[in-house]
Design a protein around this motif. Structure first.
Motif, PDB file in Angstrom:
ATOM      1  N   LYS A  79       1.378  -2.482  11.185  1.00 59.72           N
ATOM      2  CA  LYS A  79       1.450  -2.895   9.357  1.00 59.72           C
ATOM      3  C   LYS A  79       0.104  -2.844   9.091  1.00 59.72           C
ATOM      4  O   LYS A  79      -0.285  -2.449   7.833  1.00 59.72           O
ATOM      5  N   SER A  80      -0.833  -3.114   9.642  1.00 65.84           N
ATOM      6  CA  SER A  80      -2.417  -3.146   9.130  1.00 65.84           C
ATOM      7  C   SER A  80      -2.910  -1.830   8.970  1.00 65.84           C
ATOM      8  O   SER A  80      -3.608  -1.372   8.163  1.00 65.84           O
ATOM      9  N   GLU A  94      -0.884   0.923   8.301  1.00 60.03           N
ATOM     10  CA  GLU A  94      -0.057   1.248   7.031  1.00 60.03           C
ATOM     11  C   GLU A  94      -1.037   0.932   5.967  1.00 60.03           C
ATOM     12  O   GLU A  94      -1.137   1.720   5.078  1.00 60.03           O
ATOM     13  N   GLN A  95      -1.446  -0.440   6.014  1.00 57.95           N
ATOM     14  CA  GLN A  95      -2.195  -0.538   4.829  1.00 57.95           C
ATOM     15  C   GLN A  95      -3.683  -0.028   4.691  1.00 57.95           C
ATOM     16  O   GLN A  95      -4.006   0.233   3.519  1.00 57.95           O
ATOM     17  N   ILE A  96      -4.150   0.251   5.807  1.00 59.18           N
ATOM     18  CA  ILE A  96      -5.551   0.709   5.773  1.00 59.18           C
ATOM     19  C   ILE A  96      -5.442   2.341   5.321  1.00 59.18           C
ATOM     20  O   ILE A  96      -6.155   2.759   4.885  1.00 59.18           O
ATOM     21  N   ASN A  97      -4.149   2.803   5.502  1.00 55.81           N
ATOM     22  CA  ASN A  97      -4.324   4.386   5.377  1.00 55.81           C
ATOM     23  C   ASN A  97      -3.990   4.733   3.921  1.00 55.81           C
ATOM     24  O   ASN A  97      -3.893   5.826   3.365  1.00 55.81           O
ATOM     25  N   THR A  98      -4.030   3.647   3.133  1.00 57.88           N
ATOM     26  CA  THR A  98      -3.864   3.942   1.633  1.00 57.88           C
ATOM     27  C   THR A  98      -5.192   3.871   1.198  1.00 57.88           C
ATOM     28  O   THR A  98      -6.263   3.514   1.731  1.00 57.88           O
ATOM     29  N   GLU A 134      -6.449   2.346  -1.609  1.00 53.59           N
ATOM     30  CA  GLU A 134      -6.948   0.915  -1.770  1.00 53.59           C
ATOM     31  C   GLU A 134      -7.323   0.367  -0.379  1.00 53.59           C
ATOM     32  O   GLU A 134      -8.435  -0.322  -0.326  1.00 53.59           O
ATOM     33  N   GLY A 135      -6.365   0.545   0.647  1.00 51.57           N
ATOM     34  CA  GLY A 135      -6.758  -0.170   1.767  1.00 51.57           C
ATOM     35  C   GLY A 135      -8.044   0.376   2.724  1.00 51.57           C
ATOM     36  O   GLY A 135      -8.960  -0.472   3.031  1.00 51.57           O
ATOM     37  N   LYS A 136      -8.301   1.660   2.452  1.00 49.81           N
ATOM     38  CA  LYS A 136      -9.633   2.390   3.057  1.00 49.81           C
ATOM     39  C   LYS A 136     -10.555   1.686   2.279  1.00 49.81           C
ATOM     40  O   LYS A 136     -11.919   1.141   2.710  1.00 49.81           O
ATOM     41  N   LYS A 185     -10.792  -1.370   0.546  1.00 50.71           N
ATOM     42  CA  LYS A 185     -11.107  -2.919   0.855  1.00 50.71           C
ATOM     43  C   LYS A 185     -11.666  -2.961   2.207  1.00 50.71           C
ATOM     44  O   LYS A 185     -12.468  -3.852   2.582  1.00 50.71           O
TER      45      LYS A 185
END
Length: 102
Positions: free
Chosen positions: A65-66, A68-72, A74-76, A78
């Motif tokens: 899950k983390s 998947e969030q980082i691969n966007t 906005e995630g990168k 952040k």
């Protein structure tokens, strides 16, 4: 010799049967390679490994899950801001340490 066995009751077939049975039982419970104590120890180890497997599967799901969030985008952004203190050109960053505030 035959008279000796006939006089002593311990060597009669009924008593000898029970003696052999209990010796065999004790041997199987404690000394054999597949003894009850070994089975008990191995069952505990299996339970421990099952719990470890469940824990690691939960950790894998959390990490997926983390990721998947980082691969966007906005995630990168952040992640870069939080861990590497990256900023845009027109921004100022203030780092507040909580130990100094009382």
């Amino acid at each position: 010799m035959k008279e000796f066995f006939q006089k002593n009751k311990i060597f009669s077939s009924k008593y000898l049967y029970w003696i052999v049975f209990f010796v065999f039982l004790i041997w199987m419970l404690f000394f054999d390679m597949n003894s009850w104590t070994n089975h008990k120890r191995l069952n505990k180890e299996i339970e421990s490994l099952k719990k470890q497997k469940e824990f690691l599967q939960r950790e894998i799901e959390r990490d997926k899950k983390s990721l998947e969030q980082i691969n966007t985008i906005e995630g990168k952004e952040k992640f870069g801001r939080e861990h590497y203190y990256l900023k845009h050109d027109n921004e100022d960053i203030y780092i507040i340490e909580y130990d100094t505030i009382r």
